[in-house]
Design a protein around this motif. Structure first.
Motif, PDB file in Angstrom:
ATOM      1  N   ALA A  30      -1.993  12.560   2.546  1.00  0.00           N
ATOM      2  CA  ALA A  30      -1.700  11.507   2.146  1.00  0.00           C
ATOM      3  C   ALA A  30      -2.485  10.529   4.215  1.00  0.00           C
ATOM      4  CB  ALA A  30      -0.430  11.794   2.594  1.00  0.00           C
ATOM      5  N   ILE A  31      -3.054  11.151   4.986  1.00  0.00           N
ATOM      6  CA  ILE A  31      -3.024  10.873   6.584  1.00  0.00           C
ATOM      7  C   ILE A  31      -4.322  10.381   5.821  1.00  0.00           C
ATOM      8  CG2 ILE A  31      -5.046  12.429   7.055  1.00  0.00           C
ATOM      9  CD1 ILE A  31      -3.740  12.405   9.740  1.00  0.00           C
ATOM     10  N   ASP A  32      -3.344   8.010   6.089  1.00  0.00           N
ATOM     11  CA  ASP A  32      -5.449   7.363   6.077  1.00  0.00           C
ATOM     12  C   ASP A  32      -6.720   7.743   6.726  1.00  0.00           C
ATOM     13  OD1 ASP A  32      -7.368   5.213   5.928  1.00  0.00           O
ATOM     14  OD2 ASP A  32      -5.190   3.955   7.065  1.00  0.00           O
ATOM     15  N   ARG A  33      -8.145   8.786   5.906  1.00  0.00           N
ATOM     16  CA  ARG A  33      -8.460   8.617   6.249  1.00  0.00           C
ATOM     17  C   ARG A  33     -10.046   7.712   6.664  1.00  0.00           C
ATOM     18  NH1 ARG A  33      -9.139  14.432   6.556  1.00  0.00           N
ATOM     19  NH2 ARG A  33      -7.178  15.406   5.871  1.00  0.00           N
ATOM     20  N   ASP A  34      -9.387   6.609   6.091  1.00  0.00           N
ATOM     21  CA  ASP A  34     -10.358   4.962   6.492  1.00  0.00           C
ATOM     22  C   ASP A  34     -10.000   4.592   7.951  1.00  0.00           C
ATOM     23  OD1 ASP A  34     -11.787   5.451   4.814  1.00  0.00           O
ATOM     24  OD2 ASP A  34     -10.303   3.701   3.519  1.00  0.00           O
ATOM     25  N   ARG A  35      -8.796   5.564   8.537  1.00  0.00           N
ATOM     26  CA  ARG A  35      -8.286   4.845   9.977  1.00  0.00           C
ATOM     27  C   ARG A  35      -8.323   6.380  11.378  1.00  0.00           C
ATOM     28  NH1 ARG A  35      -3.235   2.167  10.652  1.00  0.00           N
ATOM     29  NH2 ARG A  35      -2.192   1.255  12.751  1.00  0.00           N
ATOM     30  N   TYR A  36      -8.575   7.580  10.617  1.00  0.00           N
ATOM     31  CA  TYR A  36      -8.454   8.598  11.338  1.00  0.00           C
ATOM     32  C   TYR A  36      -9.463   9.878  10.629  1.00  0.00           C
ATOM     33  CZ  TYR A  36      -4.108   7.024  12.529  1.00  0.00           C
ATOM     34  OH  TYR A  36      -2.848   5.411  12.800  1.00  0.00           O
ATOM     35  N   ASP A  37     -10.001  10.209  11.980  1.00  0.00           N
ATOM     36  CA  ASP A  37     -10.884  11.763  11.548  1.00  0.00           C
ATOM     37  C   ASP A  37      -9.262  12.585  12.172  1.00  0.00           C
ATOM     38  OD1 ASP A  37     -13.455  10.524  11.375  1.00  0.00           O
ATOM     39  OD2 ASP A  37     -13.697  10.786  13.373  1.00  0.00           O
ATOM     40  N   LEU A 344       8.352   1.826   3.132  1.00  0.00           N
ATOM     41  CA  LEU A 344       7.441   2.382   3.327  1.00  0.00           C
ATOM     42  C   LEU A 344       6.661   3.603   3.179  1.00  0.00           C
ATOM     43  CD1 LEU A 344       5.621   1.814   6.775  1.00  0.00           C
ATOM     44  CD2 LEU A 344       7.488   3.680   7.751  1.00  0.00           C
ATOM     45  N   GLY A 345       5.378   3.515   2.788  1.00  0.00           N
ATOM     46  CA  GLY A 345       4.647   4.143   1.810  1.00  0.00           C
ATOM     47  C   GLY A 345       4.500   5.996   2.907  1.00  0.00           C
ATOM     48  N   TYR A 346       4.491   6.988   2.462  1.00  0.00           N
ATOM     49  CA  TYR A 346       4.056   8.189   2.943  1.00  0.00           C
ATOM     50  C   TYR A 346       2.646   8.150   4.221  1.00  0.00           C
ATOM     51  CZ  TYR A 346       4.059  12.750   3.360  1.00  0.00           C
ATOM     52  OH  TYR A 346       3.820  14.568   3.584  1.00  0.00           O
ATOM     53  N   GLY A 347       2.084   7.333   3.540  1.00  0.00           N
ATOM     54  CA  GLY A 347       0.628   7.325   4.516  1.00  0.00           C
ATOM     55  C   GLY A 347       1.035   6.533   5.523  1.00  0.00           C
ATOM     56  N   ASP A 348       1.235   5.311   5.185  1.00  0.00           N
ATOM     57  CA  ASP A 348       1.804   4.666   6.341  1.00  0.00           C
ATOM     58  C   ASP A 348       3.187   4.703   7.541  1.00  0.00           C
ATOM     59  OD1 ASP A 348       0.089   2.231   5.472  1.00  0.00           O
ATOM     60  OD2 ASP A 348       1.889   1.231   3.972  1.00  0.00           O
TER      61      ASP A 348
END
Length: 360
Positions: A30-37, A344-348
């Motif tokens: 779920a982690i935001d791959r556009d934002r984090y490596d 608040l969504g899981y990824g957020d």
């Protein structure tokens, strides 16, 4: 915008190793791959830091086969204080490779050696930023005895209890039984420093106390004997954001046939328990629960996040049961469910935790 590099740290030496690993599966997916490596680092049951596969499917929440971190021969080398934040790994063939500079660690560890302030102190010593609870709140909330003392000092109601140490039980079992007899049945016997309901027993009669203590002492040499509180089991999620601390809509644990909310009910989808969020409450009840959750968070000097569990009694009183500074993030866990219900969504949610750690 340049991506920030997050180490997702999971597994660990505690009895909650598999739950932490299953939580990692959810977070990696779920982690935001556009934002984090992302660099996944696992801790084996023996305590070795290993470089793991970035594969959410490897860590499913499967009751028949719970996931775990297996020693693959690699060893992660953490940055040293005062230098750069380059993470390195010694491969199974002995060759050392750089994984690049890291920005923050997201420890999703449960239980001793992960949720008790030890790993937090380790990263403080290394001067590596991390998300979630700090040393003090993690240590306080891991030890239910001292957590209750801190809550009481802040004027927050907790269930009556006695604390028993293993040497006390060995030397004076009659005295322990007498102290327990002064508490109203039913009793709950629980390890002072374990989570996920591991080692917890419900005691309906005095004859069951000895067996319950044996189960709890198998997990910890300090045990709480607590009066059971009659009321609705309410949980509220607390999050530290850029604008301060806020509380989610409360959820409720509804027991249909299970005696209490045990490990199987929490994580394995066992029958006899429903996890409901949002709970059916009046506006005044919701506001009071949210205020109590934030007050409890403040009482233990909370940082990052916590799930606050409490009872709403028939008289309308709130009795705080415990705080969990790294609650489960599995698909059926209350903490993410409450935030999803609150918009608040899981990824957020994961992003907020990371950003809160980076702001420190």
């Amino acid at each position: 915008m340049d991506k920030q590099t997050v180490v997702v740290l999971f597994g660990g030496r505690s009895s909650e190793h598999s739950i932490s690993s299953a939580t990692a599966g959810g977070v990696l997916g779920a982690i935001d791959r556009d934002r984090y490596d992302v660099i996944p680092v696992g801790i084996t049951r023996e305590g070795a830091f290993v470089l793991e596969d970035d594969d959410p499917a490897k860590f499913p929440l499967d009751a028949a086969h719970l996931p775990e971190v297996v020693d693959n021969g690699t060893r992660v080398l953490w940055p040293e204080p005062g230098g750069d934040r380059t993470l390195r790994v010694v491969q199974a063939d002995g060759v050392t490779a750089s994984l690049g500079a890291i920005d923050i660690v997201l420890p999703i560890l449960h239980g001793p050696h992960g949720e008790d302030g030890t790993i937090q102190g380790y990263f403080d010593t290394l001067e590596v930023p991390y998300a979630g609870g700090g040393v003090l709140d993690s240590a306080l909330c891991m030890d239910k005895h001292f957590m209750k003392i801190a809550l009481q000092a802040a004027g927050i109601a907790v269930a009556p209890w006695v604390t028993v140490r293993a040497r006390q039980w060995a030397q004076d079992p009659a005295g322990v039984r007498a102290a327990a007899a002064e508490l109203a049945l039913p009793l709950f016997v629980k390890p002072a420093r374990a989570g996920s309901s591991v080692g917890v027993s419900k005691v309906e009669s005095a004859e069951d106390l000895d067996a319950a203590l044996a189960v709890a002492f198998a997990e910890d040499d300090k045990v709480l004997i607590e009066t059971g509180v009659s009321g609705r089991e309410i949980e509220v999620a607390i999050l530290e954001g850029a604008d301060g601390v806020r509380a989610s809509l409360p959820g409720e644990i509804v027991l249909t046939s299970r005696g209490f909310y045990d490990f199987e009910g929490k994580y394995l989808g066992g029958d006899g328990v429903d996890v409901v969020c949002p709970a059916v409450l009046s506006e005044d009840e919701t506001a009071a629960i949210q205020a109590a959750g934030i007050a409890a968070f403040d009482a233990v000097d909370g940082r990052g996040l916590a799930r606050v569990d409490m009872f709403l009694t028939p008289a309308g009183d709130l009795v705080v049961n415990e705080l969990n500074t790294m609650p489960g993030f599995t698909p059926i866990s209350m903490f993410p469910k409450c935030w999803v219900a609150s918009g608040l969504g899981y990824g957020d949610l994961i992003s907020e935790l990371i950003e809160a750690g980076l702001r420190r």
